[in-house]
Enzyme design. Sequence first.
Site, mmCIF file in Angstrom:
data_model
loop_
_atom_site.group_PDB
_atom_site.id
_atom_site.type_symbol
_atom_site.label_atom_id
_atom_site.label_comp_id
_atom_site.label_asym_id
_atom_site.label_seq_id
_atom_site.Cartn_x
_atom_site.Cartn_y
_atom_site.Cartn_z
ATOM 1 N N ASP A 1 0.841 -1.182 0.000
ATOM 2 C CA ASP A 1 0.000 0.000 0.000
ATOM 3 C C ASP A 1 0.888 1.247 0.000
ATOM 4 O OD1 ASP A 1 -2.428 1.249 -0.123
ATOM 5 O OD2 ASP A 1 -2.772 1.230 2.032
ATOM 6 N N HIS B 1 -4.285 13.756 0.966
ATOM 7 C CA HIS B 1 -4.528 12.895 2.129
ATOM 8 C C HIS B 1 -3.342 12.973 3.091
ATOM 9 C CE1 HIS B 1 -5.596 9.401 4.571
ATOM 10 N NE2 HIS B 1 -4.405 8.897 4.317
ATOM 11 N N ARG C 1 0.681 17.399 12.987
ATOM 12 C CA ARG C 1 1.719 18.436 12.921
ATOM 13 C C ARG C 1 1.150 19.624 12.141
ATOM 14 N NH1 ARG C 1 3.691 13.633 11.314
ATOM 15 N NH2 ARG C 1 3.230 14.250 9.167
ATOM 16 N N GLU D 1 -10.926 3.911 3.531
ATOM 17 C CA GLU D 1 -9.946 4.685 2.763
ATOM 18 C C GLU D 1 -10.173 4.378 1.290
ATOM 19 O OE1 GLU D 1 -5.890 4.239 4.035
ATOM 20 O OE2 GLU D 1 -6.176 5.568 5.741
ATOM 21 N N GLU E 1 -9.151 4.168 -2.383
ATOM 22 C CA GLU E 1 -7.901 4.026 -3.134
ATOM 23 C C GLU E 1 -8.180 3.384 -4.491
ATOM 24 O OE1 GLU E 1 -4.640 2.232 -1.092
ATOM 25 O OE2 GLU E 1 -5.267 2.951 0.887
ATOM 26 N N ASP F 1 -9.221 0.435 1.879
ATOM 27 C CA ASP F 1 -8.243 0.026 2.893
ATOM 28 C C ASP F 1 -8.819 0.362 4.273
ATOM 29 O OD1 ASP F 1 -5.862 -0.632 4.183
ATOM 30 O OD2 ASP F 1 -5.012 1.361 3.890
ATOM 31 N N ARG G 1 -8.738 3.610 13.358
ATOM 32 C CA ARG G 1 -7.863 4.736 13.691
ATOM 33 C C ARG G 1 -7.335 4.702 15.113
ATOM 34 N NH1 ARG G 1 -6.438 5.942 8.714
ATOM 35 N NH2 ARG G 1 -8.212 6.492 7.401
ATOM 36 N N GLN H 1 -4.607 2.209 15.214
ATOM 37 C CA GLN H 1 -3.479 2.735 14.442
ATOM 38 C C GLN H 1 -2.671 3.757 15.243
ATOM 39 O OE1 GLN H 1 -4.776 4.343 10.676
ATOM 40 N NE2 GLN H 1 -2.715 4.869 9.988
ATOM 41 N N TYR I 1 1.280 2.379 15.769
ATOM 42 C CA TYR I 1 1.999 2.571 14.511
ATOM 43 C C TYR I 1 3.453 3.007 14.648
ATOM 44 C CZ TYR I 1 2.254 7.663 13.893
ATOM 45 O OH TYR I 1 2.584 8.980 13.989
ATOM 46 N N LYS J 1 -4.956 -2.161 10.024
ATOM 47 C CA LYS J 1 -5.258 -2.238 8.592
ATOM 48 C C LYS J 1 -5.475 -3.661 8.095
ATOM 49 C CE LYS J 1 -3.863 2.142 7.316
ATOM 50 N NZ LYS J 1 -4.610 3.058 6.429
ATOM 51 N N THR K 1 -9.166 -5.810 3.514
ATOM 52 C CA THR K 1 -9.045 -4.847 2.423
ATOM 53 C C THR K 1 -10.033 -5.303 1.359
ATOM 54 O OG1 THR K 1 -6.696 -4.527 2.896
ATOM 55 C CG2 THR K 1 -7.483 -3.799 0.735
ATOM 56 N N THR L 1 -4.678 6.526 0.029
ATOM 57 C CA THR L 1 -5.962 7.216 0.027
ATOM 58 C C THR L 1 -5.925 8.432 -0.894
ATOM 59 O OG1 THR L 1 -6.230 6.518 2.299
ATOM 60 C CG2 THR L 1 -7.702 8.255 1.527
ATOM 61 N N GLU M 1 -10.409 12.399 7.671
ATOM 62 C CA GLU M 1 -10.290 13.752 7.123
ATOM 63 C C GLU M 1 -11.637 14.471 7.128
ATOM 64 O OE1 GLU M 1 -8.210 11.465 3.873
ATOM 65 O OE2 GLU M 1 -7.634 13.506 3.342
#
Lengths: 444, 444
Positions: free
Chosen positions: B128, B135, B144, B199, B201, B233, B237, B240, B244, B253, B257, B360, B374
């Site tokens: 992936d 995204h 950030r 997600e 894709e 996908d 969250r 994750q 992660y 994940k 899928t 994504t 998002e």
Amino acid sequence: MIDETHDPALTSWVCPEGHAEFPVQNLPFGVFSHAGGEKRAGVAIGDFVLDLAAAAHAGPLTGFDAGAVSSPCLNALFAWDCDTRRRLRQRLSALLSQPGRKSEVEPFLAPANRVTLHCPMAISDYTDFYAGIHHATNVGRLFRPDNPLLPNYKYVPIGYHGRASSVRASGAPVTRPSGQCKGEEPVPQFGPSGRLDFELELGIWIGAGNKLGASIPIGEARSHIAGFCLLNDWSARDLQAWEYQPLGPFLAKNFLTTISPWIVTAEALEPFRAAQAARPEGDPPPLDYLWDEQDQEKGAYAIDLDVHLVTPKMRAVGAAPQVITRTSSTYLYWTPAQLVAHHASNGCNLTTGDLLGTGTISGPERGTYGSLLEISAGGREPLALASGESRSFLEDGDEVLITGRAKRDGYVTIGFGDCRGVVVERRRDVGMDVLAPMLRAGHR
Amino acid sequence: MIDETHDPALTSWVCPEGHAEFPVQNLPFGVFSHAGGEKRAGVAIGDFVLDLAAAAHAGPLTGFDAGAVSSPCLNALFAWDCDTRRRLRQRLSALLSQPGRKSEVEPFLAPANRVTLHCPMAISDYTDFYAGIHHATNVGRLFRPDNPLLPNYKYVPIGYHGRASSVRASGAPVTRPSGQCKGEEPVPQFGPSGRLDFELELGIWIGAGNKLGASIPIGEARSHIAGFCLLNDWSARDLQAWEYQPLGPFLAKNFLTTISPWIVTAEALEPFRAAQAARPEGDPPPLDYLWDEQDQEKGAYAIDLDVHLVTPKMRAVGAAPQVITRTSSTYLYWTPAQLVAHHASNGCNLTTGDLLGTGTISGPERGTYGSLLEISAGGREPLALASGESRSFLEDGDEVLITGRAKRDGYVTIGFGDCRGVVVERRRDVGMDVLAPMLRAGHR
């Protein structure tokens, strides 16, 4: 369960003096071929390989599914239930230890140095964990001196998916990867990795799988493990440093993973189970889904692991390989059962032939580190070799050999066979005239 | 190459009025089965499926390797060279458009709503990527705000390995995963994910592979692409966020899928190739190994992508699915050829049947986002639905449907078929009595 197949008094008529790695107490499964021939299932005994398919068809192994052992990979065999596998082990143990069976079995033995060994399973998915807590600490310290272990480490068996297509049996050339490296320049450069490394790991082969959407309770996780191998998760540290955020290692790892080609079965390793000792007093206990009292008491393994290095100079002067690491699987923070239970805890389906790497196994001090990144402190303290050379990372022609021994008082030591690779320059036309002398040196 | 198979004047006697997704200009390949029957290769035409194996054995497709199309997966067919694949496409186009061939071909057609579609390839490895720059920016901003994109993003096509075993064709239930979530408490809790997301894709299917240790030059990368699908996908969250670091997403994940089961071939998509437009003026140019002028000018694709949501309440009152996202594959920062060339640039061997996700796909503003993370700004701004409900993340019973259309003036629009899944509670006994009404609503 420890049974008569582990009896230390047992010897095989194939190797009555015993064998450093493949005594009759081991009986690992693998896939081999004769020159130009097809792949066949086999069992290692001493310096020989027993042709399972031929033996199943011709008599000594009647009663077992000849189709499963006639396949060019062992997936069908390891999809068997544990009882059937144990019965096969008992039959093989009897055939190879009872002198009266010699004439019946001997026709199916081939000298190990006359066959080629292959990857034993068609690998469905390859997952690599990060269960070596000293490795995680040592590597974390390079980036975060004051806070080497991330907050999730002692709760989550950290893992990520690796590349199944590039897993190869011992001996495959280690073609130095190219990739993006970011130095002092503002723009990264594409070129051969200058920080090629090994990573010493154990591999866990999955036998029975689980259905998508179901999980594997920790108490049942052991029954999903077919066996173990040695694993070298070759790593390009310069590619890794630049690419790994935010989604983890990718091209830094997926150019090759080398495994020792014999599957040392969970049954063979029964006597070497040990208490889970890598979790210090005061650490948080595993969450319920990872907690099983029996697993804590007997779910780890005591396997001695060594890394040997041969440089081109050492090879030229006929010097013995230098042992640069002596470590132990007891440094793993999570047991194999915990890795399996965690992997399936979200409903992810494991399948027969999955390969799980434990993550790099390092001890707490120098001499026990499972990667050059740790040994050379990120390249700042090159390792001095007896040959007068030094190494921060691997150079072309360097050979890395990982070996393992399961030992315990009162039991016969068993080994894993070689997990070996020689680094070769990218795009050089590497024929067997170049590789053969390097690899032959290792056929012990 | 655009040829007579793309001629907009072409119609099929199967659907003389044309078809929204599968006109004769599309001819995607897939694997289907009749109730209780074996898996068979097929081609979608209008509301019908052509049985490739039967047609190859009985006449209309003589001259092609019947073995390759008789397999329960399409790997052998897509291992063919591009010329052979193009000849098959031309033959199929002629058979299905020339009225005189109707009596010869009609016996091999089955109504699409009477068959089950399966994953079209035996997936070797699933990778992936993260090529949707909006995204990456949107998600990065949540963590950030001042520096959303990491420094490597515009140089490295960021990617990671996913789980091949849990890729499923459209319609597979989305069992809500459990896992470790870390809230305000000092210790993480294990339980069902409360932040389940989709997600959006594109998936890229690999045809011909490369050898381990060799790379794929950017100029040849297109010839390694078999075709495309839609891909969801699914992501947890909360799992994750906690798991992660430092090695990337894993259990967040790999529980499922979902793909649209038809492989829309690279040949079919030829008219919809577009300039690579997602790299703004002033961005660094791709490094040499990712740079190809033709690829920059014609290597991206213009595919409209929509996400539709159906909640249990909407289903109960018979409301139409609500479109919550309209976006486009032109927002991808890297072309499919760049993803392929990058993946093999270190010598990693791609193999026939590999699946690559693009990452994504989101646009720059609301209404074009490819994930609820998002859309709801990390859960802080729930999406208001026309039904009066709202969603930050997916609830049990919610259905997500992704659709795609390749459109261009002067050409006939082609589609991908459905990429659909309904969220179901973990461990609930989900029989077809529960699922069938949810899924039936979508058989358009």
